[in-house]
Design a protein around this motif. Structure first.
Motif, PDB file in Angstrom:
ATOM      1  N   VAL A   1       1.010  -0.900   0.055  1.00  0.00           N
ATOM      2  CA  VAL A   1      -0.275  -0.012  -0.171  1.00  0.00           C
ATOM      3  C   VAL A   1       0.977   1.166   0.115  1.00  0.00           C
ATOM      4  O   VAL A   1       1.333   1.448   0.858  1.00  0.00           O
TER       5      VAL A   1
ATOM      6  N   VAL B   1      -8.004  -0.098  11.177  1.00  0.00           N
ATOM      7  CA  VAL B   1      -8.659  -0.322   9.743  1.00  0.00           C
ATOM      8  C   VAL B   1      -8.751  -2.043   9.818  1.00  0.00           C
ATOM      9  O   VAL B   1      -8.139  -2.403  10.670  1.00  0.00           O
TER      10      VAL B   1
ATOM     11  N   GLU C   1      -8.402  -3.632   1.622  1.00  0.00           N
ATOM     12  CA  GLU C   1      -8.903  -2.686   1.144  1.00  0.00           C
ATOM     13  C   GLU C   1      -9.245  -0.637   2.115  1.00  0.00           C
ATOM     14  O   GLU C   1      -8.671   0.004   1.133  1.00  0.00           O
ATOM     15  N   GLU C   2      -9.399  -0.744   2.893  1.00  0.00           N
ATOM     16  CA  GLU C   2      -9.818  -0.136   4.407  1.00  0.00           C
ATOM     17  C   GLU C   2      -8.701   1.124   4.262  1.00  0.00           C
ATOM     18  O   GLU C   2      -8.792   2.273   4.636  1.00  0.00           O
TER      19      GLU C   2
ATOM     20  N   ASP D   1      -5.890   1.530   2.231  1.00  0.00           N
ATOM     21  CA  ASP D   1      -5.719   1.812   1.326  1.00  0.00           C
ATOM     22  C   ASP D   1      -6.244   3.483   0.891  1.00  0.00           C
ATOM     23  O   ASP D   1      -6.293   4.359   0.884  1.00  0.00           O
ATOM     24  N   LYS D   2      -7.674   3.101   1.225  1.00  0.00           N
ATOM     25  CA  LYS D   2      -8.922   4.450   1.364  1.00  0.00           C
ATOM     26  C   LYS D   2      -8.190   4.912   2.316  1.00  0.00           C
ATOM     27  O   LYS D   2      -8.663   6.673   2.249  1.00  0.00           O
ATOM     28  N   LEU D   3      -7.960   5.023   3.528  1.00  0.00           N
ATOM     29  CA  LEU D   3      -7.655   5.148   4.253  1.00  0.00           C
ATOM     30  C   LEU D   3      -6.634   6.388   4.308  1.00  0.00           C
ATOM     31  O   LEU D   3      -6.745   7.557   4.757  1.00  0.00           O
TER      32      LEU D   3
ATOM     33  N   CYS E   1      -5.534   6.828   1.140  1.00  0.00           N
ATOM     34  CA  CYS E   1      -6.040   8.200   0.387  1.00  0.00           C
ATOM     35  C   CYS E   1      -6.635   9.388   0.667  1.00  0.00           C
ATOM     36  O   CYS E   1      -5.683  10.396   0.865  1.00  0.00           O
ATOM     37  N   ILE E   2      -7.876   9.283   1.651  1.00  0.00           N
ATOM     38  CA  ILE E   2      -8.080  10.258   2.560  1.00  0.00           C
ATOM     39  C   ILE E   2      -7.236  11.778   3.497  1.00  0.00           C
ATOM     40  O   ILE E   2      -7.648  12.451   2.969  1.00  0.00           O
TER      41      ILE E   2
ATOM     42  N   ASP F   1      -4.734  12.940   0.772  1.00  0.00           N
ATOM     43  CA  ASP F   1      -5.277  14.750   0.211  1.00  0.00           C
ATOM     44  C   ASP F   1      -5.831  15.381   1.637  1.00  0.00           C
ATOM     45  O   ASP F   1      -5.960  16.596   0.897  1.00  0.00           O
TER      46      ASP F   1
ATOM     47  N   TYR G   1      -9.107  13.934   5.351  1.00  0.00           N
ATOM     48  CA  TYR G   1      -9.157  13.225   6.765  1.00  0.00           C
ATOM     49  C   TYR G   1      -9.583  13.608   7.779  1.00  0.00           C
ATOM     50  O   TYR G   1      -9.599  14.695   8.395  1.00  0.00           O
TER      51      TYR G   1
END
Length: 124
Positions: A37, A101, A105-106, A108-110, A112-113, A116, A119
């Protein structure tokens, strides 16, 4: 770009050495997956297994050490399985606003948030 230190929390203790070895293997496998990740570096406390093998300490020593390390981490990754220690680590993360998490998948999403800058309080 920031790297995120991801604490792997999951079962360690078990009735037999073979079962403990299997729990360590699972945690290391998850650590390996976390390396894939982007911007994530795993911390796998199960590797203290080797320290314990040569220099045994009471359970409380390891939990205290683990919680001190968790304070330094950005995210807790809870792998499946019944575990008093991992449950305590998860509760500690919740109480200290450390995001957590349950899947890659969670994670990776976290990440990204968080990367960016969007959060927020995802777990309230």
């Amino acid at each position: 770009m920031k790297n995120y230190l991801v604490y792997v929390a999951g079962p360690y203790s078990a009735p037999t050495l073979d079962e403990i070895d299997e729990n360590v293997r699972k945690a290391i496998k998850m650590g390996e997956q976390i390396t894939k990740v982007e911007n994530c570096i795993p911390f796998v406390p199960h590797l203290f297994h080797w320290w314990e093998k040569f220099y045994p300490h009471p359970y409380e020593f390891w939990l205290e050490l683990d919680l001190e390390m968790l304070k330094k981490c950005d995210i807790l990754f809870r792998i499946e399985g019944k575990s008093k220690g991992a449950d305590a680590e998860l509760e500690f993360a919740k109480a200290n606003n450390i995001p957590y998490v349950y899947s890659i998948e969670e994670l990776d999403k976290l990440v990204c948030i968080m990367t960016d800058g969007e959060y927020g309080n995802l777990y309230s």
